[in-house]
Write a protein that holds these residues in place. Structure first.
Motif, short mmCIF file in Angstrom:
data_model
loop_
_atom_site.label_atom_id
_atom_site.label_comp_id
_atom_site.label_asym_id
_atom_site.label_seq_id
_atom_site.Cartn_x
_atom_site.Cartn_y
_atom_site.Cartn_z
N ALA A 1 37.81 34.37 13.82
CA ALA A 1 36.60 34.25 13.23
C ALA A 1 35.33 34.72 13.63
N PRO A 2 35.03 34.14 14.66
CA PRO A 2 33.75 34.60 15.65
C PRO A 2 33.55 35.97 15.89
N VAL A 3 34.80 36.53 16.51
CA VAL A 3 34.87 37.97 16.73
C VAL A 3 34.66 38.89 15.55
N VAL A 4 35.38 38.53 14.37
CA VAL A 4 35.10 39.37 13.34
C VAL A 4 33.48 39.14 12.66
N ALA B 1 30.91 38.42 14.39
CA ALA B 1 30.02 39.30 15.22
C ALA B 1 30.21 40.70 15.26
N CYS B 2 31.31 41.47 15.14
CA CYS B 2 31.48 42.58 15.00
C CYS B 2 30.79 43.42 13.63
N LEU B 3 30.94 42.59 12.62
CA LEU B 3 30.59 42.78 11.30
C LEU B 3 28.99 42.76 11.13
N ASN B 4 28.42 41.98 11.88
CA ASN B 4 26.81 41.83 12.24
C ASN B 4 26.38 42.97 12.98
N MET B 5 27.28 43.23 14.21
CA MET B 5 26.56 44.24 15.13
C MET B 5 26.93 45.61 14.48
N ALA B 6 28.11 45.81 13.44
CA ALA B 6 28.32 47.21 13.05
C ALA B 6 26.98 47.43 11.92
N ARG B 7 26.45 46.28 11.32
CA ARG B 7 25.45 46.50 10.20
C ARG B 7 24.23 46.97 10.85
#
Length: 261
Positions: free
Chosen positions: A116-119, A121-127
């Motif tokens: 959950a934290p990785v997903v 974080a990756c979603l926020n960084m992709a945005r």
């Protein structure tokens, strides 16, 4: 005349079946299953020609070919053999024996805490189009790669991941390595894939992630700084772009990288 068949023969058959199954999984995950099938087909033809039909000329030709067959197999499957030997020689190489008697539900819950934290974080960084490279250890030991970065121990946290890969952070150019639900190092250097078939659109992060996936059994999550997309490399393959749901499915084992390629 009766043939004796005891417990040792049963164990022998089970061990051979397990070995063949593991070889099949290895060949399938690396994309070399077709080549392996060709090798098996040649071996079957050799047995038929030389042992069953007793064809001397063809048998002699196949005998010469089979005599160097081991060397050919080592050349063809050198990456797969290396990965298999590293896995067997690592500290966790025989942990499947423990997992047989372990509680599956409890182990699954503990292993999936980082997802959950990785997903997120990756979603926020992709945005925000923030580049990231996250390595998640599976069975093989990654101590060699951990030592190339800044070593520390921290709980996997979405904000911490985003801060580490923030553009002004001194560790944002390297890779983060997660081991057993803990961040073990950041700013690590990964091997870069040199495959000429890799798309020219793939940057250094994608090549490093794919290189790591070829050298080890680790799963690598890549966030593109240029396109703001999420990719995953595992077992020598890379798939992109992925949504947050697809990333969660791959990390949790519901689907593999091959299933999305």
């Amino acid at each position: 005349m009766f043939v004796s068949f005891g417990i040792k023969d049963v164990i022998d058959i089970l061990l051979v079946a397990y070995l063949l199954y593991q070889v099949y999984k290895l060949m399938k995950s690396s994309g070399t299953l077709t080549i392996f099938g060709g090798v098996v087909a040649v071996a079957i033809v050799w047995l038929l020609v030389s042992q069953v039909l007793e064809m001397r000329l063809m048998g002699a030709i196949f005998d010469k070919f089979i005599s160097v067959g081991f060397l050919v197999i080592v050349i063809l499957f050198q990456d797969d053999i290396r990965r298999f030997l590293v896995a067997m020689g690592s500290n966790r190489g025989w942990k499947f024996v423990v997992n047989i008697f372990a509680r599956r539900g409890e182990n699954t819950d503990n292993q999936n805490k980082y997802i959950a934290p990785v997903v997120l974080a990756c979603l926020n960084m992709a945005r925000k189009k923030t580049g990231a490279l996250i390595v998640i250890r599976k069975e093989m030991d990654l101590s060699t790669y951990i030592r190339t970065g800044e070593i520390f121990t921290a709980e996997v946290n979405a904000r911490l991941i985003e801060n580490i890969f923030f553009k002004n952070s001194p560790l944002h150019d390297g890779a983060m390595i997660i081991v057993d639900n803990e961040i073990k190092a950041a700013g690590c250097i990964l091997p870069v894939a040199q495959n000429a078939n890799i798309s020219k659109d793939m940057g250094v992060r994608h090549r490093a992630g794919l290189g790591m996936a070829k050298e080890t059994d680790a799963m690598v999550v890549i966030v593109s700084e240029e396109r703001g997309t999420i990719a995953v490399a595992h077992n020598g393959k890379l798939v992109a772009p992925l949504s947050a749901e697809e990333l969660q499915q791959i990390l949790s084992g519901e689907k593999d990288v091959e299933g999305y390629s």
